[in-house]
Write a protein that holds these residues in place. Structure first.
Motif, PDB file in Angstrom:
ATOM      1  N   ASP A   1       0.921  -1.078   0.070  1.00  0.00           N
ATOM      2  CA  ASP A   1      -0.061  -0.187  -0.518  1.00  0.00           C
ATOM      3  C   ASP A   1       1.148   1.378  -0.454  1.00  0.00           C
ATOM      4  N   GLY A   2       1.721   1.314   0.946  1.00  0.00           N
ATOM      5  CA  GLY A   2       3.115   2.975   0.587  1.00  0.00           C
ATOM      6  C   GLY A   2       3.292   2.446  -0.478  1.00  0.00           C
ATOM      7  N   LYS A   3       4.155   1.463  -1.096  1.00  0.00           N
ATOM      8  CA  LYS A   3       4.438   1.813  -2.673  1.00  0.00           C
ATOM      9  C   LYS A   3       2.972   2.391  -3.440  1.00  0.00           C
ATOM     10  N   HIS A   4       2.234   1.591  -3.477  1.00  0.00           N
ATOM     11  CA  HIS A   4       1.278   2.182  -4.273  1.00  0.00           C
ATOM     12  C   HIS A   4       0.792   3.186  -4.079  1.00  0.00           C
ATOM     13  N   ALA A   5       0.166   4.204  -2.590  1.00  0.00           N
ATOM     14  CA  ALA A   5      -0.207   5.233  -2.170  1.00  0.00           C
ATOM     15  C   ALA A   5       0.764   6.911  -2.861  1.00  0.00           C
ATOM     16  N   ALA A   6       2.689   5.960  -3.006  1.00  0.00           N
ATOM     17  CA  ALA A   6       3.478   6.647  -2.664  1.00  0.00           C
ATOM     18  C   ALA A   6       3.566   7.366  -4.582  1.00  0.00           C
ATOM     19  N   ASN A   7       3.281   6.218  -5.378  1.00  0.00           N
ATOM     20  CA  ASN A   7       3.097   6.441  -6.820  1.00  0.00           C
ATOM     21  C   ASN A   7       1.743   7.295  -6.652  1.00  0.00           C
ATOM     22  N   GLN A   8       0.899   7.232  -5.919  1.00  0.00           N
ATOM     23  CA  GLN A   8      -0.552   8.221  -6.497  1.00  0.00           C
ATOM     24  C   GLN A   8      -0.011   9.399  -5.739  1.00  0.00           C
ATOM     25  N   ILE A   9       0.807   9.674  -4.884  1.00  0.00           N
ATOM     26  CA  ILE A   9       1.177  11.052  -4.818  1.00  0.00           C
ATOM     27  C   ILE A   9       1.750  11.109  -5.360  1.00  0.00           C
ATOM     28  N   ASP A  10       3.165  10.862  -6.032  1.00  0.00           N
ATOM     29  CA  ASP A  10       3.642  11.783  -7.203  1.00  0.00           C
ATOM     30  C   ASP A  10       2.694  12.270  -7.802  1.00  0.00           C
ATOM     31  N   VAL A  11       1.924  10.896  -9.062  1.00  0.00           N
ATOM     32  CA  VAL A  11       0.737  11.994  -9.498  1.00  0.00           C
ATOM     33  C   VAL A  11       0.755  12.431  -9.031  1.00  0.00           C
ATOM     34  N   PHE A  12      -0.531  12.521  -8.058  1.00  0.00           N
ATOM     35  CA  PHE A  12      -1.339  14.108  -7.070  1.00  0.00           C
ATOM     36  C   PHE A  12      -0.680  15.621  -7.533  1.00  0.00           C
ATOM     37  N   LEU A  13       0.930  14.729  -6.977  1.00  0.00           N
ATOM     38  CA  LEU A  13       1.818  16.089  -6.179  1.00  0.00           C
ATOM     39  C   LEU A  13       2.055  17.015  -8.159  1.00  0.00           C
ATOM     40  N   LYS A  14       2.334  16.504  -9.061  1.00  0.00           N
ATOM     41  CA  LYS A  14       2.600  16.807 -10.280  1.00  0.00           C
ATOM     42  C   LYS A  14       1.343  17.302 -11.021  1.00  0.00           C
ATOM     43  N   ASN A  15       0.229  17.359 -10.440  1.00  0.00           N
ATOM     44  CA  ASN A  15      -0.831  17.779 -10.983  1.00  0.00           C
ATOM     45  C   ASN A  15      -1.222  19.339 -10.198  1.00  0.00           C
ATOM     46  N   ILE A  16      -0.702  19.100  -9.282  1.00  0.00           N
ATOM     47  CA  ILE A  16      -0.785  20.496  -7.977  1.00  0.00           C
ATOM     48  C   ILE A  16      -0.429  21.798  -8.260  1.00  0.00           C
TER      49      ILE A  16
END
Lengths: 284, 472
Positions: free
Chosen positions: B457-472
């Motif tokens: 979950d931590g690994k998956h979330a990190a990737n998703q957070i990375d995507v989220f941060l690129k879009n803000i």
């Protein structure tokens, strides 16, 4: 590291320590506590937050040093610091505008009582503090309580200050006098004292709140060591309390559980355990 | 002989390695690690058992997607730096997972060699390579082999258990500025307070945490999110948040006598022993060292508890489980180790009442025998009480290891978080919660699960957070 700003001796082995902990100072409400460790090997000790100064970013703790853990804590002087201070934990105290409120404190239980009494006064209640101890030097915070209480009554077992006897005798006088009878009672002290107060107020149907200090490890609901039976249900004092309806608490079970480590602790601790169990709740 | 020269037939002829272990009679007297690790020659030979098959099913079985055949092939060639680089790139905590993962239901369950005979000992090889990397190389350099360009984005990770540590490591390697808030005074979460020293030495947790700090991850202990600071306040300070605060609310059995002295939740018992060091003679935090211990439950936590109780002097130390051995959810290796150590197992029993003495200390537990009836909703045959089968089992320590519920401290203080009926945080397929920018994973989402699932979950979330941060 949490810097110790000041460390003063109130009486005997009771210290008032002001600790730099800005986040806790900001979020803290009356009735909550912190878990403190003096240094890397220390036990986690729950201590009530007596007061906080948001602007200065500090919290005030009043600590009676009886066991090893509390003695190490009060042994730390400015500018040194405490290794760990975590909180604020527990639910804030439940305050209503009841009218007349009696705040009954035994020994260092008075330190736990102090923020509750202050909050009750703040809410517009007419607060009478009834505090006691074995002897005069063990009666703490009398002047501090007088600042916002309508009356501060004192009982000592040896009669060195105020009424000779227990706080329950003084409380009984208030209960007997319809003009002085409180609508709500806060009681904080040794388990036996809180039980006695709850039994005193029960016939009058007076709302009686007690603040419990069972043995605790993490203080965040994780271990369940602080479970107490309240109204037939298991409650965790750290997350559901520490304040409960005194008429519903199983005090005998609480007293028994507090004594769990008496026979397991090492030689020196054993010597102190009896004393510790009587007074332990005062640390909070 | 180079591994490349081996024919499949030669590979198939190699027998699975044996783990070097402390002898049972010795290890029950100490808290040192039971498994001592494979010698290098044995590990290389075990790696040569891997057929490097085409479909690589083992990777599918790994919640963090370690490129298992690649690191094993490098090991088979005795190219340890390469094996380590592959492993450390894919897995943030390999010394840990090599010890505590339930490989037999994950990677090793899918290993093609397991279809006929025994699977490759993937877990032991992971442990070998990870330990080698920790001992022989500048691990942080290996670990953070791609120096990240700073993104200027900040992420708060709540909890320093396996999920939080994994997410923090991944995010730091992506160049984000990561701060972990940990509620306890020490890092590691369940790796520190829950899993005993004899299964996961705390020096390993220290090392894994030091690796993260060398990547620039900041860790602040004694911050209880929901009390010291709220999620809303975190989101005022940070660009994103990953909630991995675990499932820390112990379940009790709700039978009479559960509050007698000497009755513990597994969380309390293990926290006293592991986090507070109560197994050491000079420890300041005590624990009841029972002479007769009964542990309720059949999972890893129950095994950790019963083996700890035995090491603290209990004999007998008994697992009382309401189903049979086959239904026990613990890792097979833990059950085997427990059996070797002389742990008694009492299957198909259920407690009725805990009995105390005049001091209020536990003295026995009243039990009832069960038999397996019709399958229940989970497909497992439901235990049914046998009338008149009651008996008493003497005990001066009882440990309840029947599971945990979601700890409500964080969620109570954050009503905007959507929860399921058990109080677990609901997340979408991108691990985002009902609050934009707030992600969650591990036990607070899953209920009580495993270290490796939290890490996944931590690994998956990190990737998703990375995507989220690129879009803000």
């Amino acid at each position: 590291m949490f810097e110790v700003i000041s460390n003063e001796v109130l009486t005997d082995n009771v210290h008032r320590m002001v600790i730099k902990a800005p986040r806790i100072a900001k979020s803290r409400q009356a009735g909550q506590f912190v878990i403190v460790r003096s240094d890397a090997d220390a036990e986690r000790i729950p201590l009530t937050i007596a007061d906080a100064d948001v602007a200065a970013g500090t919290v005030t703790l009043i600590i009676q040093a009886l066991g090893d853990g509390t003695r190490r804590i009060v042994g730390i002087e400015p500018p040194d610091g405490l290794k760990d201070v975590a909180g604020p934990l527990g639910l804030p105290t439940h305050i209503e505008k009841w009218g007349k409120v009696a705040c009954v404190g035994g020994g260092v239980g008075t330190a736990v009582l102090y923020p509750l009494a202050a909050a009750a006064a703040e809410a517009g209640n007419e607060v009478t503090a009834v505090i006691g101890g074995r002897t005069e030097p063990l009666v703490i915070l009398r002047n501090e309580l007088a600042e916002f209480c309508d009356d501060v009554l004192v009982a000592t077992e040896d009669g060195s200050l105020g009424t000779k006897g227990f706080v329950t005798a003084v409380l009984q006088e208030l209960l007997d006098d319809e003009a002085k009878r409180p609508a709500a009672v806060f009681a904080v002290g040794p388990v036996g004292m809180m039980k006695a107060v709850a039994e005193q107020t029960r016939p009058y149907g007076i709302k009686t709140l007690v603040s419990l200090n069972p043995i605790m490890v993490d203080g965040t609901g994780m271990c369940g060591g602080c479970r107490v039976t309240v109204g037939g249900e298991a409650k965790f004092a750290c997350v559901d309390g520490p304040e409960f309806d005194g008429h519903l608490v199983d005090f005998d079970e609480l007293a028994s559980r507090q004594a769990t480590y008496e026979k397991h602790e090492k030689h020196e601790a054993c010597r102190l355990a009896q004393q510790l169990n009587e007074m332990k709740r005062g640390q909070k | 002989m180079s591994s490349n020269d081996l024919t499949p037939k030669q590979r198939l002829a190699i027998e699975r390695a044996k783990m070097t272990e402390q002898a049972p009679e010795r290890r029950v007297t100490n808290f040192e690690e039971v498994n001592q690790g494979l010698p290098e020659a044995v590990a290389v030979k075990e790696a040569q058992r891997c057929l490097d098959c085409k479909n690589k099913p083992c990777i599918e079985g790994c919640p963090v997607g370690v490129r298992i055949p690649e690191f094993i092939t490098a090991l088979a060639e005795d190219d340890l730096p390469k094996a380590a680089e592959i492993l450390l790139t894919d897995n943030a905590l390999p010394c840990t997972t090599g010890r505590v993962c339930p490989q037999e239901v994950q990677c090793e369950a899918l290993c093609i060699r397991g279809k006929k005979g025994e699977p490759v000992a993937i877990g032991w090889l992971e442990r070998f390579v990870a330990d080698w990397a920790a001992q022989h190389a500048d691990t942080p350099k290996l670990f953070g082999n791609k120096p990240a360009k700073k993104t200027g984005k900040t992420v708060c990770v709540v909890g320093s258990g396996p999920g939080g540590l994994t997410a923090a490591g991944e995010l730091a390697r992506m160049g984000h500025d990561v701060t972990i808030f940990e509620a306890l005074h020490a890092t590691g979460g369940v790796l520190r307070y829950g899993i005993p020293e004899f299964r996961l030495p705390k020096a390993i947790v220290d090392r894994e945490v030091a690796n993260l700090e060398s990547l620039g991850v900041k860790i602040e202990c004694n911050v209880i999110v929901g009390k010291t600071i709220t999620v809303e306040e975190i989101m005022e300070e940070f660009d994103a948040c990953f909630v991995a605060n675990g499932a820390g609310l112990p379940m009790f059995m709700n039978i009479p006598g559960e509050n007698f002295r000497g009755v513990y939740s597994a969380n309390e018992y293990l926290t006293r022993v592991n986090l507070m060091g109560a197994y050491r003679d000079d420890a300041r935090t005590p624990v009841v060292r029972g002479k007769k211990a009964v542990i309720f439950g059949g999972g890893n936590t129950a095994m950790d508890s019963v083996r700890t109780a035995m090491r603290l002097g209990a004999d007998p130390a008994i697992i009382a489980y309401r189903r049979s051995r086959a239904e026990m959810p613990a890792r097979i290796e833990e059950i085997q180790h427990a059996e070797e150590e002389g742990i008694q197992f009492d299957f198909l029993v259920a407690p009725l009442e805990i009995l105390g003495d005049e001091d209020g200390s536990v003295r026995a537990v009243k039990m009832q025998r069960m038999e397996l009836g019709e399958p229940d909703a989970s497909g497992r045959r439901r235990p049914v009480p046998i009338e008149g089968s009651e008996f008493e089992l003497e005990a001066d320590v009882i440990i309840v290891a029947i599971g945990v519920l979601a700890n409500p401290i964080l969620t109570n203080a954050c009503p905007a978080l959507d929860l399921n009926k058990w109080g677990n945080i609901i997340v979408d397929e991108n691990t985002m919660t009902s609050i934009s920018g707030v992600f969650a994973g591990g036990d607070i989402v899953r209920g009580g699960a495993t270290v490796i699932l939290a890490m996944g979950d931590g690994k998956h979330a990190a990737n998703q957070i990375d995507v989220f941060l690129k879009n803000i």
